[in-house]
Design a protein around this motif. Structure first.
Motif, mmCIF file in Angstrom:
data_model
loop_
_atom_site.group_PDB
_atom_site.id
_atom_site.type_symbol
_atom_site.label_atom_id
_atom_site.label_comp_id
_atom_site.label_asym_id
_atom_site.label_seq_id
_atom_site.Cartn_x
_atom_site.Cartn_y
_atom_site.Cartn_z
ATOM 1 N N LEU A 62 0.840 -1.194 0.000
ATOM 2 C CA LEU A 62 0.000 0.000 0.000
ATOM 3 C C LEU A 62 0.875 1.244 0.000
ATOM 4 C CD1 LEU A 62 -2.698 -0.966 2.664
ATOM 5 C CD2 LEU A 62 -2.758 -1.314 0.186
ATOM 6 N N ASP A 63 0.467 2.244 -0.780
ATOM 7 C CA ASP A 63 1.055 3.577 -0.734
ATOM 8 C C ASP A 63 0.082 4.463 0.030
ATOM 9 O OD1 ASP A 63 3.252 2.877 -2.251
ATOM 10 O OD2 ASP A 63 2.606 3.932 -4.062
ATOM 11 N N LEU A 64 0.568 5.120 1.074
ATOM 12 C CA LEU A 64 -0.273 5.997 1.872
ATOM 13 C C LEU A 64 -0.091 7.444 1.423
ATOM 14 C CD1 LEU A 64 0.189 4.431 5.420
ATOM 15 C CD2 LEU A 64 -1.414 3.808 3.601
ATOM 16 N N PHE A 86 11.329 1.444 9.729
ATOM 17 C CA PHE A 86 11.814 1.843 8.416
ATOM 18 C C PHE A 86 12.321 0.609 7.686
ATOM 19 C CE2 PHE A 86 12.033 5.627 11.029
ATOM 20 C CZ PHE A 86 11.360 6.531 10.230
ATOM 21 N N ALA A 87 12.149 0.582 6.372
ATOM 22 C CA ALA A 87 12.522 -0.582 5.579
ATOM 23 C C ALA A 87 13.333 -0.159 4.361
ATOM 24 C CB ALA A 87 11.268 -1.335 5.130
ATOM 25 N N ASN A 106 5.180 -6.144 6.631
ATOM 26 C CA ASN A 106 4.648 -5.852 5.300
ATOM 27 C C ASN A 106 5.006 -4.425 4.914
ATOM 28 O OD1 ASN A 106 3.062 -8.378 4.981
ATOM 29 N ND2 ASN A 106 2.011 -7.554 6.780
ATOM 30 N N GLU A 107 5.643 -4.278 3.749
ATOM 31 C CA GLU A 107 6.072 -2.966 3.312
ATOM 32 C C GLU A 107 4.898 -2.050 3.007
ATOM 33 O OE1 GLU A 107 6.882 -5.650 1.169
ATOM 34 O OE2 GLU A 107 8.677 -6.191 2.265
ATOM 35 N N LEU A 108 5.140 -0.761 3.193
ATOM 36 C CA LEU A 108 4.212 0.285 2.793
ATOM 37 C C LEU A 108 5.048 1.514 2.491
ATOM 38 C CD1 LEU A 108 3.528 2.537 5.436
ATOM 39 C CD2 LEU A 108 3.156 0.257 6.370
ATOM 40 N N CYS A 109 4.499 2.403 1.690
ATOM 41 C CA CYS A 109 5.205 3.643 1.385
ATOM 42 C C CYS A 109 4.356 4.815 1.841
ATOM 43 C CB CYS A 109 5.465 3.773 -0.119
ATOM 44 S SG CYS A 109 6.604 2.529 -0.756
ATOM 45 N N VAL A 110 5.008 5.799 2.445
ATOM 46 C CA VAL A 110 4.347 7.051 2.795
ATOM 47 C C VAL A 110 4.798 8.052 1.738
ATOM 48 C CG1 VAL A 110 4.013 8.832 4.527
ATOM 49 C CG2 VAL A 110 4.389 6.454 5.248
ATOM 50 N N LEU A 111 3.868 8.414 0.866
ATOM 51 C CA LEU A 111 4.198 9.261 -0.276
ATOM 52 C C LEU A 111 4.262 10.729 0.109
ATOM 53 C CD1 LEU A 111 1.877 7.669 -2.988
ATOM 54 C CD2 LEU A 111 4.261 7.112 -2.464
ATOM 55 N N GLU A 112 5.068 11.449 -0.626
ATOM 56 C CA GLU A 112 5.058 12.896 -0.556
ATOM 57 C C GLU A 112 3.748 13.377 -1.203
ATOM 58 O OE1 GLU A 112 6.271 11.993 -4.689
ATOM 59 O OE2 GLU A 112 6.556 11.034 -2.745
ATOM 60 N N PRO A 113 3.343 14.615 -0.983
ATOM 61 C CA PRO A 113 2.078 15.067 -1.583
ATOM 62 C C PRO A 113 2.107 14.958 -3.116
ATOM 63 C CG PRO A 113 2.996 16.731 -0.110
ATOM 64 C CD PRO A 113 4.011 15.645 -0.226
ATOM 65 N N ARG A 114 1.056 14.391 -3.672
ATOM 66 C CA ARG A 114 0.910 14.278 -5.132
ATOM 67 C C ARG A 114 -0.535 14.607 -5.478
ATOM 68 N NH1 ARG A 114 3.900 8.514 -6.595
ATOM 69 N NH2 ARG A 114 5.810 8.909 -5.415
ATOM 70 N N THR A 120 -8.177 10.159 -3.073
ATOM 71 C CA THR A 120 -8.098 8.714 -2.846
ATOM 72 C C THR A 120 -8.479 8.286 -1.440
ATOM 73 O OG1 THR A 120 -5.783 8.813 -2.183
ATOM 74 C CG2 THR A 120 -6.246 8.453 -4.541
ATOM 75 N N GLY A 121 -8.415 9.187 -0.474
ATOM 76 C CA GLY A 121 -8.495 8.789 0.923
ATOM 77 C C GLY A 121 -7.093 8.490 1.407
ATOM 78 N N PRO A 122 -6.934 7.892 2.605
ATOM 79 C CA PRO A 122 -5.596 7.676 3.158
ATOM 80 C C PRO A 122 -4.720 6.717 2.352
ATOM 81 C CG PRO A 122 -7.300 7.162 4.792
ATOM 82 C CD PRO A 122 -7.987 7.506 3.524
ATOM 83 N N VAL A 123 -5.334 5.765 1.648
ATOM 84 C CA VAL A 123 -4.563 4.860 0.804
ATOM 85 C C VAL A 123 -4.572 5.429 -0.611
ATOM 86 C CG1 VAL A 123 -4.366 2.522 -0.135
ATOM 87 C CG2 VAL A 123 -5.110 2.851 2.242
ATOM 88 N N ALA A 124 -3.404 5.888 -1.053
ATOM 89 C CA ALA A 124 -3.289 6.473 -2.389
ATOM 90 C C ALA A 124 -3.362 5.411 -3.463
ATOM 91 C CB ALA A 124 -1.975 7.245 -2.517
ATOM 92 N N ALA A 125 -2.675 4.289 -3.227
ATOM 93 C CA ALA A 125 -2.606 3.253 -4.262
ATOM 94 C C ALA A 125 -2.321 1.889 -3.645
ATOM 95 C CB ALA A 125 -1.508 3.585 -5.275
ATOM 96 N N VAL A 126 -2.846 0.893 -4.324
ATOM 97 C CA VAL A 126 -2.473 -0.500 -4.088
ATOM 98 C C VAL A 126 -1.493 -0.821 -5.212
ATOM 99 C CG1 VAL A 126 -3.265 -2.887 -3.973
ATOM 100 C CG2 VAL A 126 -4.734 -1.031 -3.097
ATOM 101 N N VAL A 127 -0.273 -1.173 -4.851
ATOM 102 C CA VAL A 127 0.790 -1.354 -5.833
ATOM 103 C C VAL A 127 1.115 -2.838 -5.973
ATOM 104 C CG1 VAL A 127 3.151 -0.732 -6.469
ATOM 105 C CG2 VAL A 127 1.713 0.912 -5.223
#
Length: 186
Positions: A62-64, A86-87, A106-114, A120-127
């Motif tokens: 998940l990308d947050l 951190f991973a 389980n990995e996840l990414c905290v994205l910079e503002p895009r 999208t809500g809190p989950v930007a993308a399922v990758v």
């Protein structure tokens, strides 16, 4: 149109579901306590028994989303204080996102503002990592009715027709293995 479900194989499904519900501010089901439902736009998260501690990179993560750089920092701090770590998945030091792992690895990414993720809500993308992003995206577009918004050999993406809810993104990867996380159409 089918909706997406992200399913995590977990050592302790109830604990991991509670963790994700807490960090996203979503609702935990009243029954078994192993399904997390979005409040507003989002994707259902389901937790099933059978996981092992995180070893290596998952083929789905998940990308947050964050609304500002300060918001990104606050989210990283909140995740860290909740037990995330951190991973390093080979991202290097120059990327604008932060890679972390939940309490079971389980990995996840905290994205910079895009701007692309503002609805999208809190989950930007399922990758999803796949050998053929184009084929995967086209297949998922047929199954879900989502709009194909990017169709390149190394990256393909789908967006909900309404524009609300997470994107479904496909990244090229030659080392895809069955993982602890998978995406389903419901």
């Amino acid at each position: 149109m089918a909706s997406l479900v992200v399913e995590f194989s977990a050592q302790d499904p109830q604990r991991l579901a509670r963790w994700w519900a807490d960090v996203l501010g979503w609702e935990l089901d009243a029954g078994a306590g192993t399904t997390v439902h979005p409040v507003g736009p989002g994707v259902e998260l389901r937790f099933v028994p059978g996981g092992t501690a995180g070893e290596g990179q998952n083929d789905v993560h998940l990308d947050l989303r964050s609304e500002s750089h300060d918001g990104q920092n606050r989210l990283v701090e909140r995740l860290f204080n909740a037990g995330a770590r951190f991973a390093d998945v080979g991202q290097g030091d120059e990327v604008p996102w932060v890679v972390m792992a939940d309490v079971e690895g389980n990995e996840l990414c905290v994205l910079e503002p895009r701007k692309v993720y503002e609805r999208t809500g809190p989950v930007a993308a399922v990758v999803v990592h796949t050998p053929d992003p184009r084929a995967a995206a086209r297949s998922w577009a047929e199954r879900t009715g989502m709009d194909l918004v990017s169709d390149r050999a190394e990256f393909a993406a789908l967006c909900p027709v309404s524009g609300e809810g997470p994107h479904l993104e496909f990244l090229v990867s030659t080392s895809v293995a069955a993982g602890r996380v998978r995406v389903l159409a419901r």
